[in-house]
Enzyme design. Structure first.
Site, PDB file in Angstrom:
ATOM      1  N   PRO A   1       0.851  -1.194   0.000  1.00 21.72           N
ATOM      2  CA  PRO A   1       0.000   0.000   0.000  1.00 21.72           C
ATOM      3  C   PRO A   1       0.885   1.240   0.000  1.00 21.72           C
ATOM      4  CG  PRO A   1      -0.019  -1.057   2.160  1.00 21.72           C
ATOM      5  CD  PRO A   1       0.753  -1.955   1.236  1.00 21.72           C
ATOM      6  N   HIS A   2       0.447   2.263  -0.694  1.00 21.82           N
ATOM      7  CA  HIS A   2       1.256   3.478  -0.772  1.00 21.82           C
ATOM      8  C   HIS A   2       0.364   4.691  -0.969  1.00 21.82           C
ATOM      9  CE1 HIS A   2       0.931   1.631  -4.765  1.00 21.82           C
ATOM     10  NE2 HIS A   2       0.915   2.856  -5.251  1.00 21.82           N
ATOM     11  N   ALA A   3       0.928   5.843  -0.596  1.00 22.48           N
ATOM     12  CA  ALA A   3       0.175   7.090  -0.701  1.00 22.48           C
ATOM     13  C   ALA A   3       1.137   8.261  -0.732  1.00 22.48           C
ATOM     14  CB  ALA A   3      -0.775   7.227   0.491  1.00 22.48           C
TER      15      ALA A   3
END
Length: 154
Positions: free
Chosen positions: A65-67
């Site tokens: 997951p990344h942001a």
């Protein structure tokens, strides 16, 4: 770029289990707030927004997951090893037990992509994944992640 520059030792955790992906993202967001001073609610919203675009389970029990977030000055990571795997809608339909959340400054562009490539290539190594799964001590997990050679991202 090396993983040891992305993830601090304190940002590596082993969890017996997370009840859901949302709960895991909450835990990751709270950890990012403690370690990197990043607002937990902003991080949670950004992770969930990115996940809604498509699942970040990349296969072999791994999720990335990344942001991109306002307020960060450099790429930062949180690594979580789960004792009980979670459904992450991974491409291979296998549950996930190794989660590396990557947080990047809003305008990071190439650095974000290089870091994502580095994490992806590192966790693609079956021997490294086996070592991570065989250990639950956060310091040992960080050492295993850091021992991977510095992968040159394209």
């Amino acid at each position: 770029m090396q993983l040891s520059t992305i993830v601090k030792p304190a940002a590596v955790r082993a969890y017996p289990q997370a009840s859901s992906k949302k709960r895991l993202f909450q835990d990751i967001s709270e950890l990012a707030e403690q370690i990197y001073g990043q607002d937990a609610s902003q991080t949670l919203d950004a992770l969930q927004e990115r996940e809604s675009l498509g699942p970040t389970g990349v296969g072999n029990g791994v999720a990335l997951p990344h942001a991109r977030l306002h307020g960060l000055t450099s790429v930062a990571g949180v690594f979580v090893k789960l004792d009980k795997a979670l459904d992450f809608d991974a491409v291979d339909r296998q549950p996930v037990d190794l989660v590396f959340a990557l947080l990047a400054p809003k305008g990071s562009g190439v650095d974000h992509l290089k870091a994502l490539a580095l994490v992806s290539r590192t966790l693609r190594d079956p021997d490294l994944r086996a070592k991570l799964r065989a250990n639950s001590d956060p310091a040992t997990l960080h050492a295993i992640l850091s021992s991977g050679r510095g992968v040159q991202a394209a």
